[in-house]
Design an enzyme around this catalytic site. Structure first.
Site, PDB file in Angstrom:
ATOM      1  CG  ASP A   1      -1.968   1.056   1.217  1.00 26.15           C
ATOM      2  OD1 ASP A   1      -1.726   2.119   0.625  1.00 26.15           O
ATOM      3  OD2 ASP A   1      -3.036   0.834   1.811  1.00 26.15           O
TER       4      ASP A   1
ATOM      5  CD  GLU B   1      -2.054   0.274   9.525  1.00 21.20           C
ATOM      6  OE1 GLU B   1      -3.141   0.401  10.132  1.00 21.20           O
ATOM      7  OE2 GLU B   1      -1.838  -0.632   8.709  1.00 21.20           O
TER       8      GLU B   1
ATOM      9  CD  GLU C   1     -11.232  -7.564  12.060  1.00 26.05           C
ATOM     10  OE1 GLU C   1     -10.339  -7.279  11.245  1.00 26.05           O
ATOM     11  OE2 GLU C   1     -11.699  -8.699  12.189  1.00 26.05           O
TER      12      GLU C   1
ATOM     13  CG  HIS D   1      -4.775  -2.026   3.142  1.00 28.81           C
ATOM     14  ND1 HIS D   1      -3.949  -0.989   3.537  1.00 28.81           N
ATOM     15  CD2 HIS D   1      -5.194  -2.626   4.291  1.00 28.81           C
ATOM     16  CE1 HIS D   1      -3.860  -0.976   4.848  1.00 28.81           C
ATOM     17  NE2 HIS D   1      -4.604  -1.962   5.335  1.00 28.81           N
TER      18      HIS D   1
END
Length: 629
Positions: free
Chosen positions: A285, A395, A404, A551
């Site tokens: 990414d 991240e 999530e 992504h």
């Protein structure tokens, strides 16, 4: 909440004893008279023994009721409400009191575990608790049955029912049916139907707050905040709208089931990151890697010589960046056992792994220490002093930012290990919303499949999409409204409860010669590495439809029916409702609530949509609830 008044129970067998001989009365009077033998010194000792010390400060009280009222008004601690919320029995209440006394003794917040330098700092820090099921586990250990404070009279003085059970949950009257539908139903249509009965009004000049619980109506977001347990019947659960448990063993069984379910979700979540495929996707990414690379490598004043913690390190790429940027020590925290081993090998292969047994000029070589475990479980095993970390990296973002995500873990690490004034990267996060046309649906594909019309399939898929969120890429050319900020987060100051929110936003059509159909809204986010910490080169990571795809893609919420919108007023108003082709809407008003869902790490999104025509007429679509899991 005031404690329940004590009730005297009358034995029917004793009602007809007025004709008994008077000997019993004389014996009773003699017994009562014996109390007169106590002297003043004994009275003073009794009074001292009945004094109750506040759980948080040095204040003393002559009753447990007055103590708990003080804690509720001054320290954000509602003992009665918490007991009722979790269905605490006598022993559960005792554990809670001992747990809080032990935390306060350490100058640590009993809710978020934040460690303060002094008691006055702790009293200033205390905040309203988020009464999720996770909080209950913090004092579940049987060690808290042991009194923390010697001769703590409070442990045996809080009011209980005659049988030692918890209080009855409060009666919500006519709102019980609505709350039950939102809390227990697994059908989104049922939930949405219940939501449509929630009063929410819009003014001509903007947005008006919805009626709150205090006005006799249940606010949807408040109901969404109520945590539920996966795989177990919630009727009778602590904090549900039903009666109390039949017995303590059932409560224990339910809580064990909840804890087991959370553990399974965590194992599945972190286990999924054992696949190299997902790491290749993230490392490929370009937008993601460019933003983090610039923030870490191009801000030497921030990283050089710093102690860094990387939460959820994966392959360790951010830790490698930090080591390369000149960090003196990097703690890479990873919950996946496999990826812990992988990250350790990668750090070793690149000469950055910390090795206390290998030294150069008397100093250990390498800077990266890879640590296996969840942040929530590293309190004792991680040999890092509280508030000693200079930079906290992570991240943590998931789909729609919060799905999530590891944000709760990041906030916990921030409160425990980040030093005052320390940097957190990224330090801001912002969610956005905009409307999309039919190009954001699957309709165009199915209308012409090798020259054949399969639009019936597309229509079915669009109907299905109105019940479940879709994570996909939306082209910027398919955005037909203005964009609006849905929510902003400052990671330096935000609390866990801020992850649950409700926002009211207004979207307007983009200028266009003809009306357009708006099929739904798309959500995306940006995270900022601002000049608050990145002095040399601040940067932004965006997942917008207007920037190169990532992504994360975007999150699509499809309306029950499309709305016609137009920047220009029609020549003649038709008879259709606002949002019809002959009466296109001038603006779309949205009320969006996002809250943590019953499934661990999942989120619920509620969407209420109102079209406002050029002539002021309004048309509201059925309320919708989307579960992202």
């Amino acid at each position: 909440m005031a404690a329940s008044p004590s009730i005297q129970h009358i034995d029917p067998d004793n009602l007809n004893r007025d004709t008994e001989d008077e000997d019993d009365e004389e014996q009773l009077e003699e017994g009562l008279g014996a109390w007169d033998d106590w002297d003043d010194e004994d009275d003073e000792e009794s009074m001292e023994a009945s004094e109750f010390k506040c759980l948080f400060c040095e204040s003393m009280f002559d009753s447990s009721d007055s103590l708990f009222e003080h804690c509720k008004s001054d320290h954000w601690f509602d003992f009665g409400g918490i007991r009722q919320r979790f269905g605490l029995d006598f022993y559960g209440s005792m554990k809670l009191i001992n747990y809080i006394r032990s935390r306060v003794h350490e100058n640590r917040c009993w809710i978020c575990a934040y460690s303060c330098k002094a008691r006055r700092d702790l009293l200033h820090h205390l905040h309203e608790p988020d009464l999720s099921i996770d909080l209950l586990y913090t004092w579940a250990d049987d060690k808290y049955l042991q009194p923390f404070m010697e001769s703590d009279s409070l442990l045996y003085s809080f009011d209980m029912d005659e049988d030692g059970e918890e209080e009855e949950p409060m009666d919500l009257g006519h709102d019980e049916e609505l709350a039950t539908k939102l809390g227990d139903s697994h059908n989104s249509d049922d939930k949405a139907a219940a939501l449509t009965r929630l009063p929410c009004h819009w003014t001509e000049n903007g947005l008006e707050e919805c009626t709150s619980l205090s006005n006799g109506h249940v606010d949807a977001v408040q109901l969404l905040k109520q945590p539920m347990i996966i795989g177990v019947e919630t009727r009778g659960m602590p904090g549900s709208f039903h009666t109390k448990h039949e017995d303590n063993s059932m409560r224990t069984s339910l809580l064990n089931a909840a804890e087991s379910e959370i553990k399974k979700v965590n194992e599945s979540y972190f286990g999924s990151y054992s696949s190299y495929g997902i790491h290749r996707e993230m490392l490929s990414d370009k937008a993601r890697m460019k933003a983090y690379g610039q923030a870490i490598l191009n801000n030497p004043s921030l990283l050089r010589g710093s102690i860094v913690m990387d939460v959820g390190s994966g392959t360790g790429i951010l830790s490698l960046f930090a080591a390369k940027a000149g960090a003196s020590r990097v703690f890479a925290i990873e919950a996946s056992k496999k990826m812990t081993a992988v990250a350790t090998q990668i750090a070793k292969d690149n000469g950055f792994l910390f090795d206390e047994n290998s030294s150069y000029n008397g100093q250990a070589t390498g800077v990266i220490c890879v640590v296996h475990g969840m942040v929530e479980e590293l309190d004792k095993s991680l040999q890092v002093e509280d508030h000693s970390v200079d930079v906290l990296l992570s991240e943590w973002m998931g789909y729609c930012l919060l799905y999530e995500s590891m944000l709760s873990s990041v906030l916990l690490a921030r409160d425990k290990w980040l030093k005052p004034g320390g940097a957190i990267l990224p330090d801001t996060a912002t969610m956005f919303v905009a409307g999309f046309d039919r190009g954001g649906t699957s309709l165009p594909f199915w209308e012409n499949v090798y020259g054949f019309n399969m639009s019936s399939v597309g229509k079915e898929l669009v109907a299905d999409a109105s019940q479940a969120p879709i994570v996909d890429v939306v082209d910027s050319s398919d955005i037909v409204t203005t964009s609006a900020i849905l929510q902003k987060f400052d990671l330096v100051t935000m609390q866990l409860k801020d992850m649950n929110f409700t926002s009211l936003v207004e979207l307007e059509p983009k200028p266009a010669p003809e009306p357009a159909w708006c099929y739904g809204v798309v959500l995306w986010f940006e995270t900022g590495f601002t000049n608050r910490f990145c002095k040399e080169m601040p940067t932004v990571l965006s997942t917008s439809p207007y920037t190169p795809k990532t992504h994360w893609s975007q999150t699509i919420l499809t309306f029950k029916e499309p709305l016609a919108i137009s920047f220009k007023a029609p020549g003649n108003y038709g008879s259709s409702a606002a949002g019809g082709w002959s009466s296109p809407a001038l603006k779309i008003l949205l009320r969006i609530s996002i809250a943590r869902a019953e499934q661990h790490r999942a989120i619920d999104i509620s969407l209420e949509t109102t079209a406002v025509g050029h002539d002021g007429r309004k048309h509201s679509l059925p309320a919708q609830i989307f579960n992202l899991n």
